[in-house]
Design a protein around this motif. Sequence first.
Motif, PDB file in Angstrom:
ATOM      1  N   ARG A  87       0.819  -1.216   0.000  1.00  0.00           N
ATOM      2  CA  ARG A  87       0.000   0.000   0.000  1.00  0.00           C
ATOM      3  C   ARG A  87       0.849   1.259   0.000  1.00  0.00           C
ATOM      4  O   ARG A  87       0.473   2.270  -0.571  1.00  0.00           O
ATOM      5  CB  ARG A  87      -0.915   0.025   1.216  1.00  0.00           C
ATOM      6  CG  ARG A  87      -1.902  -1.111   1.235  1.00  0.00           C
ATOM      7  CD  ARG A  87      -2.867  -0.937   2.368  1.00  0.00           C
ATOM      8  NE  ARG A  87      -3.844   0.089   2.096  1.00  0.00           N
ATOM      9  CZ  ARG A  87      -4.578   0.671   3.024  1.00  0.00           C
ATOM     10  NH1 ARG A  87      -4.425   0.350   4.297  1.00  0.00           N
ATOM     11  NH2 ARG A  87      -5.454   1.589   2.697  1.00  0.00           N
ATOM     12  N   ASN A  88       1.969   1.211   0.718  1.00  0.00           N
ATOM     13  CA  ASN A  88       2.745   2.423   0.881  1.00  0.00           C
ATOM     14  C   ASN A  88       4.222   2.095   1.038  1.00  0.00           C
ATOM     15  O   ASN A  88       4.784   2.174   2.125  1.00  0.00           O
ATOM     16  CB  ASN A  88       2.234   3.176   2.117  1.00  0.00           C
ATOM     17  CG  ASN A  88       2.988   4.474   2.334  1.00  0.00           C
ATOM     18  OD1 ASN A  88       3.756   4.901   1.473  1.00  0.00           O
ATOM     19  ND2 ASN A  88       2.775   5.086   3.482  1.00  0.00           N
ATOM     20  N   PRO A  90       7.130   3.580   0.106  1.00  0.00           N
ATOM     21  CA  PRO A  90       8.057   4.568   0.677  1.00  0.00           C
ATOM     22  C   PRO A  90       7.787   4.829   2.158  1.00  0.00           C
ATOM     23  O   PRO A  90       8.680   5.239   2.899  1.00  0.00           O
ATOM     24  CB  PRO A  90       7.798   5.847  -0.132  1.00  0.00           C
ATOM     25  CG  PRO A  90       6.903   5.471  -1.243  1.00  0.00           C
ATOM     26  CD  PRO A  90       6.266   4.167  -0.922  1.00  0.00           C
ATOM     27  N   SER A  96      12.109   3.922  -0.837  1.00  0.00           N
ATOM     28  CA  SER A  96      11.704   2.926  -1.829  1.00  0.00           C
ATOM     29  C   SER A  96      11.126   3.635  -3.047  1.00  0.00           C
ATOM     30  O   SER A  96      10.382   4.612  -2.924  1.00  0.00           O
ATOM     31  CB  SER A  96      10.664   1.957  -1.269  1.00  0.00           C
ATOM     32  OG  SER A  96      10.217   1.110  -2.307  1.00  0.00           O
ATOM     33  N   MET A  98       9.130   2.270  -5.227  1.00  0.00           N
ATOM     34  CA  MET A  98       7.796   1.798  -5.631  1.00  0.00           C
ATOM     35  C   MET A  98       6.755   2.773  -5.081  1.00  0.00           C
ATOM     36  O   MET A  98       6.746   3.045  -3.894  1.00  0.00           O
ATOM     37  CB  MET A  98       7.551   0.391  -5.094  1.00  0.00           C
ATOM     38  CG  MET A  98       6.093  -0.020  -5.253  1.00  0.00           C
ATOM     39  SD  MET A  98       5.846  -1.777  -5.072  1.00  0.00           S
ATOM     40  CE  MET A  98       4.162  -1.792  -4.460  1.00  0.00           C
ATOM     41  N   PRO A  99       5.911   3.335  -5.954  1.00  0.00           N
ATOM     42  CA  PRO A  99       4.936   4.322  -5.471  1.00  0.00           C
ATOM     43  C   PRO A  99       3.871   3.672  -4.575  1.00  0.00           C
ATOM     44  O   PRO A  99       3.611   2.477  -4.706  1.00  0.00           O
ATOM     45  CB  PRO A  99       4.274   4.831  -6.760  1.00  0.00           C
ATOM     46  CG  PRO A  99       5.052   4.281  -7.888  1.00  0.00           C
ATOM     47  CD  PRO A  99       5.792   3.091  -7.394  1.00  0.00           C
ATOM     48  N   PRO A 100       3.271   4.454  -3.679  1.00  0.00           N
ATOM     49  CA  PRO A 100       2.117   3.943  -2.925  1.00  0.00           C
ATOM     50  C   PRO A 100       1.041   3.531  -3.924  1.00  0.00           C
ATOM     51  O   PRO A 100       0.863   4.196  -4.943  1.00  0.00           O
ATOM     52  CB  PRO A 100       1.645   5.150  -2.115  1.00  0.00           C
ATOM     53  CG  PRO A 100       2.726   6.158  -2.200  1.00  0.00           C
ATOM     54  CD  PRO A 100       3.529   5.866  -3.416  1.00  0.00           C
ATOM     55  N   MET A 101       0.354   2.409  -3.649  1.00  0.00           N
ATOM     56  CA  MET A 101      -0.650   1.945  -4.609  1.00  0.00           C
ATOM     57  C   MET A 101      -2.048   2.013  -4.006  1.00  0.00           C
ATOM     58  O   MET A 101      -2.227   1.733  -2.824  1.00  0.00           O
ATOM     59  CB  MET A 101      -0.332   0.511  -5.051  1.00  0.00           C
ATOM     60  CG  MET A 101       0.936   0.371  -5.891  1.00  0.00           C
ATOM     61  SD  MET A 101       0.906   1.279  -7.450  1.00  0.00           S
ATOM     62  CE  MET A 101      -0.267   0.334  -8.415  1.00  0.00           C
ATOM     63  N   PRO A 102      -3.031   2.384  -4.827  1.00  0.00           N
ATOM     64  CA  PRO A 102      -4.390   2.550  -4.321  1.00  0.00           C
ATOM     65  C   PRO A 102      -5.110   1.214  -4.154  1.00  0.00           C
ATOM     66  O   PRO A 102      -5.964   0.852  -4.941  1.00  0.00           O
ATOM     67  CB  PRO A 102      -5.062   3.389  -5.418  1.00  0.00           C
ATOM     68  CG  PRO A 102      -4.346   3.026  -6.657  1.00  0.00           C
ATOM     69  CD  PRO A 102      -2.935   2.700  -6.258  1.00  0.00           C
TER      70      PRO A 102
END
Lengths: 121, 344
Positions: A87-88, A90, A96, A98-102
């Motif tokens: 989910r988050n 960073p 990190s 990898m972006p937070p994902m919805p």
Amino acid sequence: MIVMALSACVTLVACKEPVETRREPTNDMKARGLAAIERAGCGSCHKIPGLDWPAGRLGPSLEGFDDVGLIAGALPNRPDVLAAFIRNAPGVKPGSTMPPMPVSASEAEDIAAYLYGIDHD
Amino acid sequence: MIDALWGWPPPVLDPAGPYSAKVTTLSWSLFALGLVVTAIVVAALYVAIKGPDRWKAKLGGERAIWLGGVAFPGVVLTGLLIWGLTLTASLTESIRGDEMRIRVTGEMWWFRVQYLDADGSVAMEDANEIHIPVGVPVVLELESADVIHSFWVPHLSGKKDMIPGRRTLLRIEADRAGEFGGVCAEYCGGQHALMGFVTVAHDRQEWNVWLAGRRAGAAQAAASPASASEGASPYPGDADAYPTEAELLEQYDPRAGYRLFMDSGCAACHRIAGSDANGLAGPDLTYVGSRRTLGAGILANNRGTMVGWIGDSQSLKPGNRMPSYDVLTAKELGHIAAFLELQR
Ligand SMILES: [Cu+2]
């Protein structure tokens, strides 16, 4: 040949017992996990087993993820940590990329179950 | 998303408007007629194999061939042709003058969308998404920039080819609000299978809100394309799971993204109304942040897929006409994604 492959399997199983925290997920969870992966578009950066397309190469392949050591080389390999990372990223691993994902908390749990339950080899 | 085309019942049998309802009527009639003809053929086959000799002789006679082999199909097919063309004539009826008009241009492998004024001049540019109000017939002027494509949003109308150098017309109308997937339905090269779009039908009230939003967005873009709209979090859902504002800006700064967008060559292919970006080779990005999908209907639209598309579109849609920006760092890609999310 078959005998060799078989014995290779046997040795692999013998030296890599599933860790206690790695539950055997229900098929329901796995199906929901894969659906959430498709909906969120994780494949735009990852090659993911069970997903023919998309298979992006910006992030690491998640093939055989059930056997990795640390999550993203940094975090303890536990389903709850993995769900939080999804989910988050960073937020739980500073820096990190990898972006937070919805995805919702329960979707993240399902995804973690899916990634751990790919194949117990 | 193209996903909207799957599931049961298939969209052709699940019409969401008067034009597609006609196509549905036609489809069911063809299925029924097909069944009748199959029944006749099976019956004839049964007679030919197991029937009494007298019947067999009749079936093999010249009269049976003239009647069953020439007259029957001739009459049925001619009737069907006339009925089918009359039934669906309204789908391609020419412009009367008071309709809403949208020009859609097929490009390899995405859709350019232009909302037209009553006099036919372009009022608003967009791509890969078509917004219409419920209950209003909309005339689409279909064109192609390269090869033959075909426009198909099965919930709302029939198929119509998009032909280079020619303008074809197709009417669509929705009688319920919803999102209806569409695709290119004519093989047009390598990424044909990944060439889709979404049609969004809004009910009256929602339509006015949408229009007002578009106008406000355009005004804001004209004032300052890089401005972060205050208070509008790009993160949907519960906020506590997400990083703090300061952390976000460190990694995802729309102002830095704006500069990178202008300096990395994006502006040569993409237009953002109100900014210096006025390229025409790729989809208009003025409203890209509000789109349901990325990559012409193929990926969800969120920060992750945005970064993935910009950094690596060639892995996701091989051969598409945007280069993969793997020369940028993850942080730079994040900045650009944050900037594009605000273009809505
Ligand atoms: Cu095509």
